[in-house]
Design a protein around this motif. Structure first.
Motif, PDB file in Angstrom:
ATOM      1  N   GLN A 504       0.825  -1.212   0.000  1.00  9.86           N
ATOM      2  CA  GLN A 504       0.000   0.000   0.000  1.00  9.86           C
ATOM      3  C   GLN A 504       0.856   1.257   0.000  1.00  9.86           C
ATOM      4  O   GLN A 504       1.915   1.319   0.642  1.00  9.86           O
ATOM      5  N   GLU A 505       0.399   2.269  -0.720  1.00 17.23           N
ATOM      6  CA  GLU A 505       1.092   3.558  -0.740  1.00 17.23           C
ATOM      7  C   GLU A 505       1.164   4.157   0.663  1.00 17.23           C
ATOM      8  O   GLU A 505       2.142   4.825   1.014  1.00 17.23           O
ATOM      9  N   THR A 506       0.138   3.910   1.458  1.00 17.93           N
ATOM     10  CA  THR A 506       0.079   4.483   2.811  1.00 17.93           C
ATOM     11  C   THR A 506       1.143   3.899   3.730  1.00 17.93           C
ATOM     12  O   THR A 506       1.466   4.505   4.755  1.00 17.93           O
ATOM     13  N   ARG A 508       4.191   3.771   3.212  1.00 22.06           N
ATOM     14  CA  ARG A 508       5.352   4.665   3.192  1.00 22.06           C
ATOM     15  C   ARG A 508       5.210   5.795   4.211  1.00 22.06           C
ATOM     16  O   ARG A 508       6.199   6.415   4.595  1.00 22.06           O
TER      17      ARG A 508
END
Length: 615
Positions: A504-506, A508
């Protein structure tokens, strides 16, 4: 089938002891595991008959989340502390010499009649005083109800009820009148039925009138003999005597009416009219001669006419067969009417209180402070906020500079502050239409403003809406505000969905503390090479703190990777020195006990923690 799950592929074909075991023990709840297994074999899972809150833990049945926070009882408790308190009171009622402080904003929100009274009376009052012609005790009862939405009826007498009903009628509290009517209809007894009937007629409480009349019908003889019958008003007695359903002999009715005539203050004035209601023709000749004639209520001519009209010499009553109402149950042994749906001795109208208090939200009427948030001025009421929050009590009454300022600037986001303010005024907050970002900021404000109950409620709501796209963001907030239940729920969700979470991008944007908490878990069921790559990407975006980066790489379990992964992936990042890489490979070859995550070992070995299945 290993094709259905990376976890089972690693467990059953990854070279672990479980690969050769016929029995593998799993430390998971039985029912959820069966549901999951059925889904894996069939590709289907019916959720409508499953307790979908089971993943919250053993207390889940008693802690169901809803999309709407409802804390009207807490609102009631907070406001009740202001009742008759001088704290920022801006009006004083003079009631029979007693000085009772109050707050215009609350009174106006609760009653249109009070609003009109306050606006009219205070125009000519220099001291903000209003004189009320009423008994002190009932007025205080009403004031407590206005502030809390509650009223205890247990110890009240007839005078208290009449005083409260008089005030409730005057100031338009229809719900209170209806509640008292329901209570009185269920406490009817021989000693109070006449007084209750008078009260019911005075305040036009039709259902209570019916209940009293029904009681009298079925217990007529005892009621007629009771001394309280003497206190009936002329109108009430007249209406009773018009009834065909009074189950008493007419001679007993006459005796009671004659007794009323002798003892009532209006007996001699209304006697001739009331005796016209007595049905003398239902009496026997003996009763007419022995009981009626000595009283001289009927002159000789009228008495002779009544006797001439008599066809039956036996005594009789108005009716022998009473038509029972379906909503009542008659208890003749105790001379009481027992309602099928008994009310409580406590009136609880906190929902009405909340609906009326929310009128004060963002309302400039009687507001005495303006909050400046993102350049918008928001009117509010000091005493109200102080009653709802220790933070605002300290801010607005604690001797700080804000105590004397009409405008108070707050460095918070506007939307979450409005949500919080509306909750404080109404005791309710609907979360399902609020963006996650605003919910988390509102959660932060609950921590600042010391609204612990709302903080818990939002945390429980977030437990229900955790998803792949938001779990990292939610975990960040849960770590900041030390919400152990929410942290645990995020961890459990991440354990089961580890591979997807890492992508998931989140991820990061996950905080350092949150990432450390995840890497410390044995049950985070992803391949270690995937964990390393996600950590390496995170470190690439957060280069400012070398010590944190070093700690994160130390949490990666390099010995759980294959030699190929170490040489082809890890070595190319230069995270490990060649000597460290060689030591890891040597350690891998010298032991069978490698620190795999999310793997449940066999019967002979110790059990490893396994995350709960989350929807």
């Amino acid at each position: 089938d290993p094709a259905r799950s990376d976890y089972f592929r690693a467990l059953l074909y990854g070279g672990l002891k479980a690969s050769n075991q016929k029995e593998v023990r799993l430390s998971v709840p039985l029912e959820p595991f069966k549901y999951l297994l059925k889904y894996m074999y069939s590709g289907k899972l019916s959720l409508n008959h499953i307790n979908n809150m089971s993943y919250l833990g053993k207390d889940a049945k008693n802690k169901r989340c809803t999309d709407e926070v409802k804390h009207m009882e807490l609102l009631s408790l907070s406001l009740s502390t202001l009742c008759m308190s001088p704290l920022n009171a801006d009006v004083t009622f003079i009631v029979n010499g007693d000085r009772i402080p109050a707050h215009r904003a609350i009174l106006a929100a609760r009653s249109e009649s009070f609003s009109v009274l306050i606006n009219n009376e205070l125009k000519t009052s220099k001291d903000n005083e209003i004189k009320i012609e009423a008994p002190v005790k009932p007025f205080k009862y009403l004031l407590k109800y206005i502030y809390s939405g509650n009223m205890s009826l247990k110890q009240m007498g007839q005078d208290d009820f009449q005083g409260i009903l008089d005030l409730a009628t005057m100031y338009g509290f229809k719900d209170l009148i209806a509640a008292i009517s329901g209570h009185l209809s269920e406490t009817i007894r021989l000693g109070n039925v006449c007084a209750t009937l008078e009260m019911a007629r005075l305040f036009e409480m039709d259902e209570l009138c019916t209940a009293c009349e029904l009681f009298i019908d079925h217990n007529a003889t005892d009621v007629l003999r009771d001394k309280s019958f003497r206190k009936l008003s002329f109108i009430t007695l007249s209406l009773l005597l018009d009834r065909d359903s009074i189950a008493a002999q007419e001679v007993d009715i006459f005796r009671a009416v004659y007794d009323w005539y002798q003892h009532s203050a209006h007996g001699f004035q209304y006697g001739p009219f009331i005796f016209e209601k007595v049905r003398f023709t239902l009496m026997s000749r003996d009763e007419l001669q022995r009981v009626v004639q000595p009283t001289k209520v009927l002159d000789k001519g009228r008495l002779r006419d009544v006797m001439a009209e008599k066809k039956n010499a036996s005594a009789s009553c108005r009716t022998k067969f009473l038509e029972e109402l379906p909503s009542r149950v008659i208890n003749k042994n105790t001379n009481n009417i027992r309602m099928q749906n008994p009310s409580k001795d406590e009136i609880v109208h906190t929902d009405v209180l909340a609906a009326q208090m929310v009128k004060m939200y963002m309302n400039g009427d009687y507001a005495d402070v303006l909050f400046v948030v993102e350049n918008e001025r928001i009117p509010a009421h000091r005493m109200f906020l102080a009653a709802r929050s220790d933070y605002f009590r300290a801010l607005l009454y604690g001797g700080l500079k804000e105590s004397n300022q009409k405008e108070v600037k707050l460095s918070v986001r506007l939307k979450p502050f409005k949500y919080l303010l509306k909750y404080m005024y109404s005791g309710k907050l609907s979360l399902n239409h609020i963006k996650l970002e605003d919910i988390l900021d509102t959660l932060g404000l609950t921590d600042v403003f010391n609204l612990s109950v709302l903080k818990t409620a939002i945390s429980e709501y977030l437990c229900k809406v955790i998803s792949l796209s938001n779990v990292c963001t939610v975990l960040n907030s849960a770590q900041i505000y030390a919400l152990s239940g929410l942290i645990s729920q995020c961890h459990s969700f991440m354990d089961v969905n580890a591979t997807q979470v890492l992508k998931q991008e989140t991820f990061r944007n996950i905080s350092y503390q949150a990432l450390i908490s995840v890497l410390d878990r044995k049950s985070f069921s992803a391949y270690e090479i995937e964990i390393f790559q996600a950590v390496h990407n995170w470190c690439g975006l957060n280069k400012e703190n070398a010590d944190k980066i070093k700690n994160l790489y130390a949490k990666v379990r390099f010995t759980a990777m294959s030699q190929k992964e170490l040489l082809t992936v890890v070595r190319g990042t230069n995270v490990l020195k060649p000597s460290e890489l060689l030591d890891i490979i040597t350690q891998k070859d010298s032991t069978d006990h490698l620190p795999f995550r999310g793997v449940v070992e066999c019967v002979q070995a110790r059990n490893v923690e396994f995350g709960n299945v989350a929807c």
